[in-house]
Design a protein around this motif. Structure first.
Motif, PDB file in Angstrom:
ATOM      1  N   LEU A   1      10.718  32.790  54.281  1.00 19.01           N
ATOM      2  CA  LEU A   1      10.660  31.852  55.394  1.00 19.01           C
ATOM      3  C   LEU A   1       9.790  32.383  56.527  1.00 19.01           C
ATOM      4  O   LEU A   1       9.850  33.570  56.867  1.00 19.01           O
ATOM      5  CB  LEU A   1      12.074  31.594  55.928  1.00 19.01           C
ATOM      6  CG  LEU A   1      12.210  30.600  57.076  1.00 19.01           C
ATOM      7  CD1 LEU A   1      11.797  29.196  56.631  1.00 19.01           C
ATOM      8  CD2 LEU A   1      13.643  30.591  57.594  1.00 19.01           C
ATOM      9  N   CYS A   2       8.989  31.501  57.107  1.00 17.90           N
ATOM     10  CA  CYS A   2       8.242  31.772  58.329  1.00 17.90           C
ATOM     11  C   CYS A   2       8.681  30.745  59.362  1.00 17.90           C
ATOM     12  O   CYS A   2       8.960  29.602  59.019  1.00 17.90           O
ATOM     13  CB  CYS A   2       6.735  31.648  58.103  1.00 17.90           C
ATOM     14  SG  CYS A   2       6.095  32.916  57.006  1.00 17.90           S
ATOM     15  N   MET A   3       8.744  31.170  60.626  1.00 18.93           N
ATOM     16  CA  MET A   3       9.238  30.288  61.680  1.00 18.93           C
ATOM     17  C   MET A   3       8.261  30.206  62.846  1.00 18.93           C
ATOM     18  O   MET A   3       7.658  31.209  63.231  1.00 18.93           O
ATOM     19  CB  MET A   3      10.576  30.805  62.225  1.00 18.93           C
ATOM     20  CG  MET A   3      11.739  30.715  61.275  1.00 18.93           C
ATOM     21  SD  MET A   3      12.363  29.038  61.045  1.00 18.93           S
ATOM     22  CE  MET A   3      13.024  28.668  62.655  1.00 18.93           C
ATOM     23  N   TYR A   4       8.159  29.010  63.409  1.00 18.15           N
ATOM     24  CA  TYR A   4       7.499  28.803  64.691  1.00 18.15           C
ATOM     25  C   TYR A   4       8.600  28.840  65.741  1.00 18.15           C
ATOM     26  O   TYR A   4       9.582  28.104  65.633  1.00 18.15           O
ATOM     27  CB  TYR A   4       6.778  27.456  64.736  1.00 18.15           C
ATOM     28  CG  TYR A   4       5.521  27.432  63.905  1.00 18.15           C
ATOM     29  CD1 TYR A   4       4.297  27.769  64.468  1.00 18.15           C
ATOM     30  CD2 TYR A   4       5.563  27.081  62.564  1.00 18.15           C
ATOM     31  CE1 TYR A   4       3.135  27.749  63.700  1.00 18.15           C
ATOM     32  CE2 TYR A   4       4.415  27.062  61.788  1.00 18.15           C
ATOM     33  CZ  TYR A   4       3.206  27.403  62.372  1.00 18.15           C
ATOM     34  OH  TYR A   4       2.061  27.388  61.617  1.00 18.15           O
ATOM     35  N   ALA A   5       8.451  29.703  66.718  1.00 22.60           N
ATOM     36  CA  ALA A   5       9.435  29.850  67.783  1.00 22.60           C
ATOM     37  C   ALA A   5       8.836  29.267  69.061  1.00 22.60           C
ATOM     38  O   ALA A   5       7.936  29.853  69.657  1.00 22.60           O
ATOM     39  CB  ALA A   5       9.783  31.323  67.975  1.00 22.60           C
ATOM     40  N   VAL A   6       9.333  28.089  69.458  1.00 19.15           N
ATOM     41  CA  VAL A   6       8.759  27.371  70.597  1.00 19.15           C
ATOM     42  C   VAL A   6       9.731  27.419  71.769  1.00 19.15           C
ATOM     43  O   VAL A   6      10.860  26.930  71.670  1.00 19.15           O
ATOM     44  CB  VAL A   6       8.458  25.892  70.234  1.00 19.15           C
ATOM     45  CG1 VAL A   6       7.797  25.185  71.405  1.00 19.15           C
ATOM     46  CG2 VAL A   6       7.606  25.805  68.975  1.00 19.15           C
ATOM     47  N   ASP A   7       9.289  28.022  72.864  1.00 18.16           N
ATOM     48  CA  ASP A   7      10.110  28.088  74.072  1.00 18.16           C
ATOM     49  C   ASP A   7       9.189  28.346  75.253  1.00 18.16           C
ATOM     50  O   ASP A   7       8.235  29.113  75.141  1.00 18.16           O
ATOM     51  CB  ASP A   7      11.143  29.211  73.960  1.00 18.16           C
ATOM     52  CG  ASP A   7      12.286  29.044  74.930  1.00 18.16           C
ATOM     53  OD1 ASP A   7      12.029  28.942  76.151  1.00 18.16           O
ATOM     54  OD2 ASP A   7      13.451  29.013  74.491  1.00 18.16           O
ATOM     55  N   LEU A   8       9.479  27.743  76.367  1.00 17.20           N
ATOM     56  CA  LEU A   8       8.657  27.945  77.566  1.00 17.20           C
ATOM     57  C   LEU A   8       8.923  29.305  78.195  1.00 17.20           C
ATOM     58  O   LEU A   8       8.018  29.932  78.737  1.00 17.20           O
ATOM     59  CB  LEU A   8       8.936  26.823  78.575  1.00 17.20           C
ATOM     60  CG  LEU A   8       8.059  26.809  79.813  1.00 17.20           C
ATOM     61  CD1 LEU A   8       6.580  26.668  79.437  1.00 17.20           C
ATOM     62  CD2 LEU A   8       8.482  25.684  80.739  1.00 17.20           C
ATOM     63  N   TRP A   9      10.144  29.782  78.127  1.00 16.47           N
ATOM     64  CA  TRP A   9      10.539  31.068  78.722  1.00 16.47           C
ATOM     65  C   TRP A   9      10.011  31.209  80.151  1.00 16.47           C
ATOM     66  O   TRP A   9       9.558  32.285  80.547  1.00 16.47           O
ATOM     67  CB  TRP A   9      10.068  32.246  77.883  1.00 16.47           C
ATOM     68  CG  TRP A   9      10.852  32.492  76.640  1.00 16.47           C
ATOM     69  CD1 TRP A   9      12.175  32.797  76.539  1.00 16.47           C
ATOM     70  CD2 TRP A   9      10.347  32.498  75.293  1.00 16.47           C
ATOM     71  NE1 TRP A   9      12.538  32.965  75.219  1.00 16.47           N
ATOM     72  CE2 TRP A   9      11.419  32.789  74.436  1.00 16.47           C
ATOM     73  CE3 TRP A   9       9.096  32.272  74.738  1.00 16.47           C
ATOM     74  CZ2 TRP A   9      11.291  32.882  73.061  1.00 16.47           C
ATOM     75  CZ3 TRP A   9       8.959  32.354  73.379  1.00 16.47           C
ATOM     76  CH2 TRP A   9      10.046  32.661  72.549  1.00 16.47           C
ATOM     77  N   ALA A  10      10.069  30.130  80.906  1.00 12.99           N
ATOM     78  CA  ALA A  10       9.596  30.156  82.294  1.00 12.99           C
ATOM     79  C   ALA A  10      10.179  28.959  83.030  1.00 12.99           C
ATOM     80  O   ALA A  10      10.507  27.945  82.411  1.00 12.99           O
ATOM     81  CB  ALA A  10       8.069  30.104  82.329  1.00 12.99           C
ATOM     82  N   PRO A  11      10.274  29.062  84.340  1.00 11.81           N
ATOM     83  CA  PRO A  11      10.727  27.894  85.098  1.00 11.81           C
ATOM     84  C   PRO A  11       9.703  26.767  85.016  1.00 11.81           C
ATOM     85  O   PRO A  11       8.514  27.006  84.804  1.00 11.81           O
ATOM     86  CB  PRO A  11      10.827  28.416  86.539  1.00 11.81           C
ATOM     87  CG  PRO A  11      10.620  29.872  86.492  1.00 11.81           C
ATOM     88  CD  PRO A  11      10.024  30.220  85.174  1.00 11.81           C
ATOM     89  N   HIS A  12      10.187  25.548  85.160  1.00 10.24           N
ATOM     90  CA  HIS A  12       9.305  24.379  85.142  1.00 10.24           C
ATOM     91  C   HIS A  12       9.866  23.365  86.133  1.00 10.24           C
ATOM     92  O   HIS A  12      11.088  23.139  86.164  1.00 10.24           O
ATOM     93  CB  HIS A  12       9.236  23.784  83.740  1.00 10.24           C
ATOM     94  CG  HIS A  12       8.190  22.742  83.579  1.00 10.24           C
ATOM     95  ND1 HIS A  12       8.379  21.441  83.986  1.00 10.24           N
ATOM     96  CD2 HIS A  12       6.936  22.806  83.065  1.00 10.24           C
ATOM     97  CE1 HIS A  12       7.287  20.744  83.725  1.00 10.24           C
ATOM     98  NE2 HIS A  12       6.397  21.554  83.172  1.00 10.24           N
ATOM     99  N   ALA A  13       8.992  22.747  86.888  1.00 15.56           N
ATOM    100  CA  ALA A  13       9.413  21.805  87.936  1.00 15.56           C
ATOM    101  C   ALA A  13      10.244  20.639  87.399  1.00 15.56           C
ATOM    102  O   ALA A  13      11.128  20.129  88.095  1.00 15.56           O
ATOM    103  CB  ALA A  13       8.187  21.280  88.677  1.00 15.56           C
ATOM    104  N   ASP A  14      10.001  20.213  86.176  1.00 18.49           N
ATOM    105  CA  ASP A  14      10.689  19.053  85.609  1.00 18.49           C
ATOM    106  C   ASP A  14      11.934  19.397  84.798  1.00 18.49           C
ATOM    107  O   ASP A  14      12.578  18.513  84.249  1.00 18.49           O
ATOM    108  CB  ASP A  14       9.729  18.257  84.713  1.00 18.49           C
ATOM    109  CG  ASP A  14       8.570  17.669  85.495  1.00 18.49           C
ATOM    110  OD1 ASP A  14       8.741  17.416  86.711  1.00 18.49           O
ATOM    111  OD2 ASP A  14       7.497  17.465  84.906  1.00 18.49           O
ATOM    112  N   ILE A  15      12.262  20.685  84.702  1.00 16.78           N
ATOM    113  CA  ILE A  15      13.396  21.112  83.880  1.00 16.78           C
ATOM    114  C   ILE A  15      14.419  21.814  84.760  1.00 16.78           C
ATOM    115  O   ILE A  15      14.124  22.835  85.376  1.00 16.78           O
ATOM    116  CB  ILE A  15      12.931  22.049  82.735  1.00 16.78           C
ATOM    117  CG1 ILE A  15      11.919  21.341  81.852  1.00 16.78           C
ATOM    118  CG2 ILE A  15      14.132  22.519  81.930  1.00 16.78           C
ATOM    119  CD1 ILE A  15      11.280  22.236  80.816  1.00 16.78           C
TER     120      ILE A  15
END
Length: 120
Positions: free
Chosen positions: A51-65
């Protein structure tokens, strides 16, 4: 996070179901949207050598979140866990919004997606 007493003692319950599907359908490429510290991704990769995985995360603050996490700590923890288990070559890290990352995948390029990003 709850853990199941049977089967996969170190794997969260929600990961156990997907883990069974990976084995049943011989999935080789998946994505996790919202990785945080990487427990889900790491668990699946450790139990599925192809298995290979794409790990998607902003790991940062965001004005809309509206979420308040220790983003840098979580990102560093994820990378440290991946390195500890020797999984870096099977993970593609995408540090961006899931809505941005989605445009980078062609049709039918992923066998599964686990959406665990912020529920705001």
């Amino acid at each position: 996070m709850s853990y199941h007493k049977d089967g996969f003692p170190n794997m969260p319950v929600h990961a156990q179901y997907i883990n069974k599907q990976i084995k049943k359908h011989k999935f080789t490429v998946g994505a996790e949207l919202g990785v945080r510290r990487g427990g889900f991704c790491i668990s699946l990769l450790r139990d599925n050598r192809k298995l290979c995985m794409y790990a998607v995360d902003l790991w940062a603050p965001h004005a809309d979140i509206d979420e308040h996490h220790f983003h840098e700590y979580h990102k560093e923890t994820f990378h440290a866990r991946a390195a500890y288990h020797g999984l870096q070559d099977r993970i593609v890290v995408m540090q961006e919004l899931t809505t941005e990352a989605a445009h980078k995948f062609g049709d039918e390029t992923l066998d599964f997606i686990f959406a665990d990003a912020t529920h705001t």
